[in-house]
Design a protein around this motif. Structure first.
Motif, mmCIF file in Angstrom:
data_model
loop_
_atom_site.group_PDB
_atom_site.id
_atom_site.type_symbol
_atom_site.label_atom_id
_atom_site.label_comp_id
_atom_site.label_asym_id
_atom_site.label_seq_id
_atom_site.Cartn_x
_atom_site.Cartn_y
_atom_site.Cartn_z
ATOM 1 N N LEU A 89 0.934 -1.440 0.028
ATOM 2 C CA LEU A 89 -0.046 0.182 0.207
ATOM 3 C C LEU A 89 0.849 1.303 -0.113
ATOM 4 C CD1 LEU A 89 -2.559 -0.928 2.755
ATOM 5 C CD2 LEU A 89 -2.728 -1.259 0.393
ATOM 6 N N LEU A 90 0.525 2.331 -0.907
ATOM 7 C CA LEU A 90 1.045 3.660 -0.711
ATOM 8 C C LEU A 90 -0.068 4.625 -0.133
ATOM 9 C CD1 LEU A 90 2.712 3.865 -4.234
ATOM 10 C CD2 LEU A 90 3.564 2.760 -2.139
ATOM 11 N N ASP A 91 0.227 5.542 0.284
ATOM 12 C CA ASP A 91 -0.678 6.549 0.731
ATOM 13 C C ASP A 91 -1.011 7.498 -0.164
ATOM 14 O OD1 ASP A 91 1.159 8.530 0.870
ATOM 15 O OD2 ASP A 91 1.974 8.363 2.925
ATOM 16 N N ARG A 92 -2.104 8.369 0.410
ATOM 17 C CA ARG A 92 -2.293 9.423 -0.819
ATOM 18 C C ARG A 92 -1.118 10.139 -1.502
ATOM 19 N NH1 ARG A 92 -8.120 11.088 1.746
ATOM 20 N NH2 ARG A 92 -8.970 8.866 1.401
ATOM 21 N N LEU A 97 3.193 2.834 2.701
ATOM 22 C CA LEU A 97 2.092 2.925 3.687
ATOM 23 C C LEU A 97 2.234 1.476 4.529
ATOM 24 C CD1 LEU A 97 -0.380 4.120 5.428
ATOM 25 C CD2 LEU A 97 -1.728 3.231 3.578
ATOM 26 N N LYS A 98 2.006 0.337 4.042
ATOM 27 C CA LYS A 98 2.308 -0.988 4.492
ATOM 28 C C LYS A 98 2.760 -1.861 3.595
ATOM 29 C CE LYS A 98 -0.183 -2.019 8.018
ATOM 30 N NZ LYS A 98 0.772 -2.532 9.022
ATOM 31 N N GLY A 99 3.459 -2.870 3.714
ATOM 32 C CA GLY A 99 3.820 -4.132 2.921
ATOM 33 C C GLY A 99 3.574 -5.345 3.640
ATOM 34 N N GLY A 154 -3.478 5.339 -1.094
ATOM 35 C CA GLY A 154 -3.598 5.966 -2.208
ATOM 36 C C GLY A 154 -3.429 5.005 -3.476
ATOM 37 N N ALA A 155 -2.880 3.816 -3.028
ATOM 38 C CA ALA A 155 -2.701 2.865 -4.249
ATOM 39 C C ALA A 155 -2.412 1.516 -3.802
ATOM 40 C CB ALA A 155 -1.568 3.280 -5.040
ATOM 41 N N VAL A 156 -2.997 0.639 -4.493
ATOM 42 C CA VAL A 156 -2.740 -0.784 -3.953
ATOM 43 C C VAL A 156 -1.871 -1.435 -5.190
ATOM 44 C CG1 VAL A 156 -3.816 -3.112 -3.914
ATOM 45 C CG2 VAL A 156 -5.043 -1.085 -2.642
ATOM 46 N N LEU A 157 -0.483 -2.096 -4.611
ATOM 47 C CA LEU A 157 0.114 -2.493 -5.660
ATOM 48 C C LEU A 157 0.672 -4.023 -5.259
ATOM 49 C CD1 LEU A 157 2.814 0.366 -5.765
ATOM 50 C CD2 LEU A 157 0.986 0.048 -7.396
ATOM 51 N N PHE A 158 1.410 -4.667 -5.941
ATOM 52 C CA PHE A 158 1.905 -5.768 -5.772
ATOM 53 C C PHE A 158 3.426 -5.412 -5.931
ATOM 54 C CE2 PHE A 158 -2.070 -6.668 -7.982
ATOM 55 C CZ PHE A 158 -2.429 -7.848 -7.273
ATOM 56 N N GLU A 202 -16.545 -2.212 -2.322
ATOM 57 C CA GLU A 202 -16.972 -1.576 -3.417
ATOM 58 C C GLU A 202 -16.506 -0.227 -3.734
ATOM 59 O OE1 GLU A 202 -18.588 -2.788 -0.747
ATOM 60 O OE2 GLU A 202 -20.304 -4.213 -1.618
ATOM 61 N N ASP A 203 -15.777 0.301 -2.528
ATOM 62 C CA ASP A 203 -15.174 1.639 -2.518
ATOM 63 C C ASP A 203 -13.774 1.543 -3.038
ATOM 64 O OD1 ASP A 203 -14.585 0.286 -0.142
ATOM 65 O OD2 ASP A 203 -14.721 1.920 0.997
ATOM 66 N N ALA A 204 -13.161 0.442 -3.166
ATOM 67 C CA ALA A 204 -11.749 0.320 -3.601
ATOM 68 C C ALA A 204 -11.358 0.462 -4.822
ATOM 69 C CB ALA A 204 -11.172 -0.892 -2.892
ATOM 70 N N MET A 205 -12.220 0.767 -5.777
ATOM 71 C CA MET A 205 -11.751 0.811 -7.269
ATOM 72 C C MET A 205 -10.889 2.089 -7.431
ATOM 73 S SD MET A 205 -12.225 -0.413 -10.397
ATOM 74 C CE MET A 205 -13.485 -1.178 -10.638
ATOM 75 N N PRO A 206 -10.907 3.117 -6.846
ATOM 76 C CA PRO A 206 -9.699 4.289 -7.132
ATOM 77 C C PRO A 206 -8.409 3.821 -6.582
ATOM 78 C CG PRO A 206 -12.147 4.985 -6.047
ATOM 79 C CD PRO A 206 -12.053 3.558 -5.878
ATOM 80 N N PHE A 207 -8.354 2.699 -5.715
ATOM 81 C CA PHE A 207 -6.991 2.474 -5.193
ATOM 82 C C PHE A 207 -6.098 1.716 -6.192
ATOM 83 C CE2 PHE A 207 -9.068 1.668 -0.893
ATOM 84 C CZ PHE A 207 -9.453 2.910 -0.592
ATOM 85 N N PHE A 208 -6.824 1.086 -7.261
ATOM 86 C CA PHE A 208 -6.011 0.342 -8.352
ATOM 87 C C PHE A 208 -5.680 1.292 -9.273
ATOM 88 C CE2 PHE A 208 -8.423 -2.550 -5.807
ATOM 89 C CZ PHE A 208 -7.753 -3.706 -5.420
#
Length: 499
Positions: A89-92, A97-99, A154-158, A202-208
């Motif tokens: 995770l990245l913040d905004r 943010l967290k791994g 702010g973003a969900v990554l691999f 449902e609210d997570a789409m903007p994270f990707f």
């Protein structure tokens, strides 16, 4: 005489990040691997510091360039592969943010809950049911149990996406990791709100971020990244791969019907196909291009157990530590009363409550017997996965073996004996990095197709035939091994409830 050109492959594992430089025929020129530090803040939680991950990646790339003596401008492209799932995770402000690594089991209860509610619908839509270290299950855990963290996303990554982002300043998710995480409707390859809704996200789409093909060029090395790594500014970087796909390609597997066994951190058992297998029993299906699917049975039950033994029980590190283990295994002549080991240090595909353990130890057993039991238990889990693939209608008559376990002088022969099929071990030691490099050669047009690149850049090194004299020995012990796991299930469940 024209100067040679090179391709850089980066492989981000749960424990180690590797930078490997190859020439354009796939020969390894230089290699650097740096161990990362995992943290265990609570039982079942396995995390890593993202700033350290980037620093280690920079150090590995700088060192591989130094060791090779290659002019960085001769590096034509970069491919990155990484362990699938987990949650990065990245913040905004797009800062770390967290791994959470794919060995984590904190979301076991949520995954079970999601499976009860929507497991059948998810299986039908993305060909995968919820499981503990799956990306959406972990994201659902963060939403419920760490809402303050969820609010900052702010973003969900691999994991390999994070390295790509730091190299290029571009955020992207590639389709192999997304599909391997149950985040793409299959076979359409779409991520949408309806699918996320089945995970209560449902609210997570903007994270990707933007979805890309694995062999797409997603960006170029920035000035800042060039300064940190020693790479040339402007070097193209591709979307990259879920490492099970890149490891298979780097071992020479690319055509439909070919099988790959990877004895790495995870037990990976997979068959390539031009269409996905539709079976509720197969763990997952991933895609990395049009009409390119990989049907996968896997769990965190392979060489991660040996890493645990070496690192946490012996307090040892490095190649020599593993060499010493192989020496001990080589001293043991197998017997019917040898001890057993369940390789469930990080859980099992059969249940997050499963725990590892040695059984049947006697006073005349030594460390070599315990290590041989560990090697054997890992092979037994690979066999169980192979049986699932066969029961789903996939032929596994031979396979290419890769991953750290393939370098052992004993493990490949034991694997061939237990699986009762011929195995080939690839010439390349770093198949994950090579597979990512292969993708980069296709992206820049050096080779016209994956098939051409794999044919030119991979070679086999050793072949292993099953030892028929051991067949009955391993069949008997496999039966005892699985029966023991069934007997232990209630104990493991009770242990987990009390923890």
């Amino acid at each position: 005489m024209a100067e040679k050109n090179y391709i850089l492959g980066v492989d981000v594992g749960n424990t180690v990040i590797k930078a490997v430089l190859f020439d354009t025929e796939g020969h390894q020129i230089a290699h650097c691997a740096i161990d990362g530090q995992s943290s265990f803040p609570e039982p079942g939680h396995v995390e890593r510091d993202l700033s350290e991950l980037w620093e280690n990646g920079c150090a590995a790339i700088r060192e591989v360039i130094a060791r090779s003596g290659v002019d960085p401008t001769r590096i034509l492209g970069i491919g990155c592969a990484g362990h699938g799932n987990g949650l990065y995770l990245l913040d905004r402000a797009f800062q770390p943010l967290k791994g959470i690594q794919s060995l984590d089991s904190r979301a076991a209860d949520i995954a079970a809950e999601l499976d009860r509610e929507n497991g059948d619908a998810l299986q039908a839509r993305c060909l995968q049911r919820p499981w503990p270290s799956q990306t959406p299950s972990l994201l659902a855990w963060v939403k419920r149990h760490a809402p303050e963290t969820y609010a900052q996303i702010g973003a969900v990554l691999f994991c390999k996406d994070f390295i790509n982002f730091r190299l290029t300043d571009r955020l992207a998710n590639d389709i192999s990791d997304l599909s391997g995480a149950g985040l793409l409707a299959m076979p359409e390859g779409e991520l949408d709100g309806a699918l996320l809704g089945l995970y209560h996200l449902e609210d997570a789409m903007p994270f990707f971020p933007e979805r890309v093909q694995s062999a797409d060029i997603v960006g170029r090395v920035t000035a800042a990244a060039a300064k940190a790594t020693g790479l040339a500014q402007g070097t193209p970087v591709i979307g990259g791969y879920f490492d099970v796909v890149s490891s298979a390609m780097g071992s020479g597997v690319i055509h439909a019907g070919e099988a790959s066994v990877i004895a790495g951190t995870w037990s990976i058992n997979q068959v390539f196909a031009d269409e996905p297998v539709i079976s509720p029993d197969v763990f997952m299906v991933t895609t990395f291009g049009k009409d390119r699917y990989v049907n996968i049975e896997s769990s965190a039950t392979s060489a991660a157990n040996l890493e645990w033994y070496v690192h946490r029980m012996r307090g040892d590190h490095g190649d020599k530590a593993f060499d010493r283990c192989n020496e001990e295994v080589g001293k043991v002549v197998p017997r019917a009363d040898d001890p057993f080991f369940h390789p469930f240090i990080f859980g099992s595909r059969l249940g997050a409550e499963f725990r590892g353990g040695f059984y049947g130890l006697a006073g005349w057993h030594g460390e070599g017997h315990m290590l041989r039991a560990l090697f054997e238990g890992v092979c037994f889990e690979h066999r169980r996965h192979i049986e699932v693939l066969r029961n789903a209608g996939l032929a596994v008559d031979r396979a290419v073996m890769s991953g750290g376990g393939s370098r052992s002088p004993h493990w490949p022969q034991m694997m061939a004996d237990v699986l009762e099929i011929p195995l080939t071990v690839a010439e390349a030691r770093e198949t994950g990095a090579l597979g990512a490099a292969i993708g980069a050669t296709v992206a820049i047009g050096l080779y016209a197709s994956y098939e051409e690149a794999v044919a030119e850049m991979t070679r086999s090194a050793r072949d292993f035939q099953p030892n028929t004299e051991r067949t009955e020995h391993f069949r008997r012990r496999y039966g005892l091994y699985t029966a023991l796991a069934d007997q232990m299930r209630d104990f493991w469940s009770a242990l987990r409830l009390k923890s």
